[in-house]
Design an enzyme around this catalytic site. Structure first.
Site, PDB file in Angstrom:
ATOM      1  N   THR A 207       0.811  -1.221   0.000  1.00 48.19           N
ATOM      2  CA  THR A 207       0.000   0.000   0.000  1.00 48.19           C
ATOM      3  C   THR A 207       0.839   1.264   0.000  1.00 48.19           C
ATOM      4  OG1 THR A 207      -0.210  -0.270   2.403  1.00 48.19           O
ATOM      5  CG2 THR A 207      -2.033  -1.035   1.047  1.00 48.19           C
ATOM      6  N   GLY A 208       2.159   1.157   0.148  1.00 49.27           N
ATOM      7  CA  GLY A 208       3.014   2.336   0.012  1.00 49.27           C
ATOM      8  C   GLY A 208       3.485   2.935   1.317  1.00 49.27           C
ATOM      9  N   LYS A 209       3.692   2.123   2.353  1.00 49.05           N
ATOM     10  CA  LYS A 209       4.127   2.665   3.652  1.00 49.05           C
ATOM     11  C   LYS A 209       5.554   3.222   3.562  1.00 49.05           C
ATOM     12  CE  LYS A 209       3.296  -1.317   5.580  1.00 49.05           C
ATOM     13  NZ  LYS A 209       2.633  -2.013   4.468  1.00 49.05           N
ATOM     14  N   HIS A 425     -17.934 -26.291 -17.963  1.00 54.61           N
ATOM     15  CA  HIS A 425     -17.716 -25.882 -16.568  1.00 54.61           C
ATOM     16  C   HIS A 425     -17.680 -24.353 -16.465  1.00 54.61           C
ATOM     17  CE1 HIS A 425     -16.018 -26.683 -12.477  1.00 54.61           C
ATOM     18  NE2 HIS A 425     -15.617 -25.427 -12.629  1.00 54.61           N
ATOM     19  N   GLU A 426     -16.893 -23.709 -17.321  1.00 52.71           N
ATOM     20  CA  GLU A 426     -16.805 -22.252 -17.267  1.00 52.71           C
ATOM     21  C   GLU A 426     -18.101 -21.606 -17.731  1.00 52.71           C
ATOM     22  OE1 GLU A 426     -14.473 -20.837 -15.743  1.00 52.71           O
ATOM     23  OE2 GLU A 426     -13.183 -22.576 -15.559  1.00 52.71           O
ATOM     24  N   HIS A 429     -20.528 -21.462 -14.814  1.00 53.99           N
ATOM     25  CA  HIS A 429     -20.280 -20.311 -13.936  1.00 53.99           C
ATOM     26  C   HIS A 429     -20.868 -19.037 -14.548  1.00 53.99           C
ATOM     27  CE1 HIS A 429     -17.823 -22.213 -10.950  1.00 53.99           C
ATOM     28  NE2 HIS A 429     -16.879 -22.584 -11.801  1.00 53.99           N
TER      29      HIS A 429
END
Length: 635
Positions: A207-209, A425-426, A429
């Site tokens: 996150t950029g600490k 299968h896809e 979904h």
């Protein structure tokens, strides 16, 4: 110029002088002529064979009248050459016939001769000096074992400023006060205000600490000491505490300044507790940090910044006011924040006119700054591999999928039957998710292996969401089970391709019952106390605070939710069987469907805003066996 560089230059000069002396000696030795004794020279002069004699100090260079080569002779240094020849009964008339020349002595020759005698002594002295310095350096290293290893960066030429940090506006506002205090401390002191002595940056990995800490140093223009928490800890007890004392001593000498401790959880762990138990060296180091931080005055102008993604394990004494007064949270950026981060990372990169960063920001929910930087870099690499002069939108879209699931593996060979199973299968979904208004819109369906996945269905939300409703989870459960339901309806059989779907669906259903109170039978209660790594999202252990009878009821509710979602998925697939067959057949033909072509095969209808879900499957080629493997989104 430091002493080490002076010593290096001195050594090089000695080497050059030694080479010159050796060359000079070699030239002299290689140019030696015939040698004559003084008696032989007297005989030759007496016989009239000598043309000329050149006197160079005590050396006599003789040239003859005939074609004989030149020769050399030496005289005694106590008298002249003529006197010595007269003493050898050479007549003066014969001596006068010979041409006599006296060569002026050369200063360089004398210097080189002197160096030739002195150089061996100098080399011996140099070797002894080097050995003594090495012994002294070993002692210095032993004495400096407890010195701080922090790197100091001056603020004269900052490389990172707040302009290089995006997507964390609130955190930047918090830290601008720190910068203002370092620049104008009298403004705060005059009003009786005290700047926070410590600032703790807390957030998920990426996150950029650390970047934000560098930006604070660049904006303030003051010395910046950077060190990792693990550099304090050594195998010898007391070394870490000594390094802490030395670090803060340096900081006080260079105040105003910033001391940044990255990954402070390595040394700031709760004393006497935690996974590792007690540790004398770490606890002594932590005690010294506590003392040093609490001893600062407002006039010291030293601010301590630290970063961690595990604030839950830090010692409470370290977190109290007076040490780390302020806690700055760096959360995952929203859509506007992701767009700002992308603008920072595309600076200096040639972009095609059609590139829309807003669309990219919408297609990357959950990405942190490190993910977005990797995304831009992957897009640039793809554009270079395709010999393009600018990065276009297709490269960015491909980079998103590479970051999520890895690169495509088009070379993977699967049988036609397996390909048909994966396609259905896809398609299962996609059809179930598209039919439920609470699900996220389907953006892409593919049966091409990518990374560890053998196929995937990508659905992305229209906007970021914080709150998730029960109906949304029920729709996600049905979508997760749509692949297995399609296999059962079409092939009257099931495969291992849904193993990860079942795992995720079971975990979601159990969380609905035990964590979120979404079961009418179990009521709005939380069952079990879990210990988790907050920002890493990992469970350590669970403490059961309910009976076996309640556990049986929880298992029954989980089964009910799963069975209801599975029946719902089967009903949808039977209703839209023609759409299922059409999508699966198209996947077998082209292998990938984007949102436009999917909408053409299965027209959509109005739906509410949605959160984000992804489907990824890895079908291993072993006969008819298909196995699902999850691919985690990098964070």
């Amino acid at each position: 110029m430091n002493s080490a560089r002076i010593r290096s230059i001195f050594v090089y000069i000695l080497i050059v002088v030694a080479i010159v002396v050796l060359l000079f000696q070699f030239r002299q030795s290689s140019s030696q002529t015939d040698q004559l004794t003084l008696t032989q020279l007297a005989s030759a002069i007496e016989e009239g064979d000598v043309k000329s004699v050149e006197i160079d100090d005590n050396t006599l260079r003789v040239s003859f009248n005939d074609n004989r080569s030149d020769a050399e002779s030496r005289k005694e240094p106590n008298s002249t050459a003529v006197e010595q020849l007269l003493a050898l009964n050479v007549s003066s008339e014969k001596i006068e016939v010979v041409s006599w020349k006296v060569k002026k002595p050369s200063d360089l020759s004398g210097i080189l001769t002197f160096l030739g005698y002195m150089l061996p002594a100098l080399l011996v002295v140099g070797v002894i000096y080097f050995m003594l310095r090495q012994a002294q350096g070993t002692n210095n290293q032993a004495l400096s074992f407890g010195k701080s290893r922090a790197r100091m960066f001056t603020g004269d030429q900052p490389t990172v400023t707040f302009d290089d940090v995006a997507g964390v506006d609130e955190a930047k506002e918090e830290l601008k006060e720190v910068v203002e205090f370092l620049k104008e401390p009298d403004k705060f002191i005059a009003l009786g205000a005290r700047i926070p002595k410590g600032v703790l940056l807390v957030g998920s990995p990426g996150t950029g600490k650390t970047l934000l800490a560098k930006a604070v140093s660049g904006e303030a223009g003051v010395p910046f000491f950077s060190i990792s928490g693990s550099e304090f800890v050594e195998m010898f007890v007391g070394v870490g505490a000594s390094r802490v004392r030395d670090l803060f001593d340096q900081a006080k000498r260079h105040s105003p300044c910033i001391v940044f401790v990255d990954e402070i959880d390595a040394v700031g762990r709760h004393r006497g507790a935690g996974l590792g138990g007690s540790h004398d060296e770490r606890e002594q180091t932590l005690n010294q940090i506590l003392v040093e931080m609490d001893g600062f005055d407002t006039d010291t102008n030293v601010i301590v910044m630290a970063a961690t993604n595990r604030p839950d394990i830090l010692d409470p004494a370290l977190m109290r006011p007076g040490r780390f007064d302020r806690r700055v949270i760096l959360d995952r950026p929203d859509m506007r924040g992701r767009e700002q981060i992308l603008k920072v990372h595309v600076r200096g990169k040639p972009l095609a006119p059609e590139v829309d960063l807003n669309v990219l920001a919408k297609s990357t929910p959950g990405f942190v700054g490190a993910d977005l930087e990797n995304l831009v870099n992957e897009a640039a690499i793809l554009a270079a591999r395709r010999n393009k002069k600018a990065i276009s939108q297709p490269e960015f879209e491909e980079a998103v999928e590479r970051v999520i699931a890895g690169p495509e593996r088009k070379s993977r060979i699967i049988s036609p039957e397996e390909k048909r199973v994966i396609a259905y299968h896809e398609a299962g979904h996609a059809v179930v998710m598209h039919a439920l208004p609470e699900s996220d819109p389907v953006r892409k369906v593919s049966i091409i292996a990518r990374g560890m996945a053998g196929g995937y269905t990508l659905s992305l939300p229209d906007e970021d969401r914080i709150l998730y409703a029960k109906k949304k989870f029920e729709a996600d459960l049905a979508g997760l089970l749509g692949g297995r339901a399609a296999e059962e309806i079409v092939f009257d059989d099931i495969t291992t391709g849904a193993s990860n779907d079942l795992e995720r669906a079971t975990k979601m259903a159990r969380s609905m019952v035990t964590r979120w109170g979404m079961s009418s039978k179990m009521g709005p209660m939380v069952y079990g106390q879990k210990e988790e790594l907050v920002f890493l999202g990992r469970e350590i252990s669970e403490q059961r605070d309910y009976s076996e009878a309640v556990a049986e009821e929880i298992d029954g509710e989980v089964r009910t939710l799963i069975a209801r979602a599975y029946d719902r998925a089967r009903a949808i697939l039977k209703e839209y069987r023609d759409r299922l067959d059409a999508i699966a057949q198209r996947l077998i033909e082209v292998e990938t469907l984007d949102a436009v072509e999917f909408e053409r095969l299965f027209p959509s209808r109005a739906r509410p805003s949605r959160s984000r879900r992804r489907r990824r499957h890895d079908f291993s080629q072993t006969g008819q066996v298909l196995k699902t493997c999850p691919v985690q989104v990098r964070s």
